[in-house]
Design a protein around this motif. Sequence first.
Motif, PDB file in Angstrom:
ATOM      1  N   SER A  44      -6.721  15.821  -5.674  1.00 47.09           N
ATOM      2  CA  SER A  44      -7.165  17.386  -5.741  1.00 47.09           C
ATOM      3  C   SER A  44      -6.184  18.390  -6.342  1.00 47.09           C
ATOM      4  N   ARG A  45      -4.995  17.994  -6.341  1.00 48.08           N
ATOM      5  CA  ARG A  45      -3.858  18.587  -6.877  1.00 48.08           C
ATOM      6  C   ARG A  45      -3.424  18.288  -8.442  1.00 48.08           C
ATOM      7  N   CYS A  46      -3.959  17.063  -8.778  1.00 46.27           N
ATOM      8  CA  CYS A  46      -3.624  16.360 -10.033  1.00 46.27           C
ATOM      9  C   CYS A  46      -4.211  17.227 -11.237  1.00 46.27           C
ATOM     10  N   ILE A  47      -3.354  17.492 -12.262  1.00 41.26           N
ATOM     11  CA  ILE A  47      -4.166  17.959 -13.532  1.00 41.26           C
ATOM     12  C   ILE A  47      -3.983  17.275 -14.350  1.00 41.26           C
ATOM     13  N   PHE A  48      -4.113  15.951 -14.350  1.00 46.74           N
ATOM     14  CA  PHE A  48      -3.937  14.889 -15.393  1.00 46.74           C
ATOM     15  C   PHE A  48      -3.453  15.275 -16.451  1.00 46.74           C
ATOM     16  N   CYS A  49      -2.221  15.417 -16.422  1.00 48.62           N
ATOM     17  CA  CYS A  49      -1.301  15.951 -17.498  1.00 48.62           C
ATOM     18  C   CYS A  49      -0.668  14.681 -18.273  1.00 48.62           C
ATOM     19  N   GLY A  50      -0.345  13.480 -17.227  1.00 50.00           N
ATOM     20  CA  GLY A  50       0.146  12.338 -17.778  1.00 50.00           C
ATOM     21  C   GLY A  50       1.713  12.435 -17.822  1.00 50.00           C
ATOM     22  N   TYR A  51       2.326  13.513 -17.214  1.00 51.88           N
ATOM     23  CA  TYR A  51       3.886  13.224 -17.165  1.00 51.88           C
ATOM     24  C   TYR A  51       4.121  12.255 -16.308  1.00 51.88           C
ATOM     25  N   CYS A  52       3.348  11.976 -15.080  1.00 51.86           N
ATOM     26  CA  CYS A  52       3.745  10.948 -14.292  1.00 51.86           C
ATOM     27  C   CYS A  52       3.668   9.352 -15.263  1.00 51.86           C
ATOM     28  N   VAL A  53       2.972   9.393 -15.868  1.00 46.41           N
ATOM     29  CA  VAL A  53       2.841   8.200 -16.868  1.00 46.41           C
ATOM     30  C   VAL A  53       3.936   7.933 -17.740  1.00 46.41           C
ATOM     31  N   GLU A  54       4.311   8.996 -18.162  1.00 48.01           N
ATOM     32  CA  GLU A  54       5.487   9.045 -19.112  1.00 48.01           C
ATOM     33  C   GLU A  54       6.901   8.892 -18.498  1.00 48.01           C
ATOM     34  N   ALA A  55       6.959   9.448 -17.243  1.00 49.08           N
ATOM     35  CA  ALA A  55       8.233   9.622 -16.344  1.00 49.08           C
ATOM     36  C   ALA A  55       8.383   8.231 -15.647  1.00 49.08           C
ATOM     37  N   CYS A  56       7.406   7.198 -15.432  1.00 47.62           N
ATOM     38  CA  CYS A  56       7.594   6.170 -14.607  1.00 47.62           C
ATOM     39  C   CYS A  56       8.287   4.979 -15.472  1.00 47.62           C
ATOM     40  N   PRO A  57       9.542   4.834 -15.054  1.00 45.68           N
ATOM     41  CA  PRO A  57      10.565   3.862 -15.833  1.00 45.68           C
ATOM     42  C   PRO A  57      10.037   2.443 -15.918  1.00 45.68           C
ATOM     43  N   THR A  58       8.991   2.000 -14.967  1.00 47.18           N
ATOM     44  CA  THR A  58       8.482   0.619 -15.161  1.00 47.18           C
ATOM     45  C   THR A  58       7.157   0.580 -15.578  1.00 47.18           C
ATOM     46  N   ASP A  59       6.649   1.530 -16.236  1.00 48.64           N
ATOM     47  CA  ASP A  59       5.290   1.521 -16.578  1.00 48.64           C
ATOM     48  C   ASP A  59       4.301   1.181 -15.524  1.00 48.64           C
ATOM     49  N   ALA A  60       4.312   1.291 -14.349  1.00 44.03           N
ATOM     50  CA  ALA A  60       3.600   1.065 -13.257  1.00 44.03           C
ATOM     51  C   ALA A  60       2.429   1.939 -13.246  1.00 44.03           C
ATOM     52  N   ILE A  61       2.572   3.150 -13.622  1.00 45.71           N
ATOM     53  CA  ILE A  61       1.442   4.141 -13.673  1.00 45.71           C
ATOM     54  C   ILE A  61       0.636   4.360 -15.053  1.00 45.71           C
ATOM     55  N   THR A  62      -0.658   4.177 -14.870  1.00 42.69           N
ATOM     56  CA  THR A  62      -1.499   4.069 -16.172  1.00 42.69           C
ATOM     57  C   THR A  62      -2.772   5.142 -15.798  1.00 42.69           C
ATOM     58  N   HIS A  63      -3.011   5.805 -16.944  1.00 44.90           N
ATOM     59  CA  HIS A  63      -4.311   6.757 -16.738  1.00 44.90           C
ATOM     60  C   HIS A  63      -5.425   5.733 -17.293  1.00 44.90           C
ATOM     61  N   GLY A  64      -6.650   5.994 -16.773  1.00 45.49           N
ATOM     62  CA  GLY A  64      -7.975   5.175 -17.360  1.00 45.49           C
ATOM     63  C   GLY A  64      -8.629   6.636 -17.917  1.00 45.49           C
ATOM     64  N   HIS A  65      -9.798   6.013 -18.390  1.00 43.32           N
ATOM     65  CA  HIS A  65     -10.848   7.084 -19.020  1.00 43.32           C
ATOM     66  C   HIS A  65     -11.966   7.230 -18.112  1.00 43.32           C
TER      67      HIS A  65
END
Length: 96
Positions: A44-65
């Motif tokens: 409900s707070r996420c703006i789907f900016c993708g910064y979490c995907v870029e910041a994750c050092p282990t590539d564990a977070i992904t965005h889907g479509h």
Amino acid sequence: MRGMFPLCGGVPANCIYIEAAENTDATRISAGERYASVYNIDYSRCIFCGYCVEACPTDAITHGHEFELATYDINSLVYRKEQLLEKEATPASSVR
């Protein structure tokens, strides 16, 4: 929690909450020194900016479509680690 602060700090909407715990020889959850004992994403707070995907050092977070998050209950938009790890859960982004 030092290893997980870059991820939390990189997300402008404060939608990710992480509590880290120490790995021990008796209880080893991951290969690193620490692991995320609590990992929540509040969509409900996420703006789907993708910064979490870029910041994750282990590539564990992904965005889907997919966009399957419409709901009348705002509380159901808080996904916990256990929900994100389920095979059936398909939020717009997930943790692997």
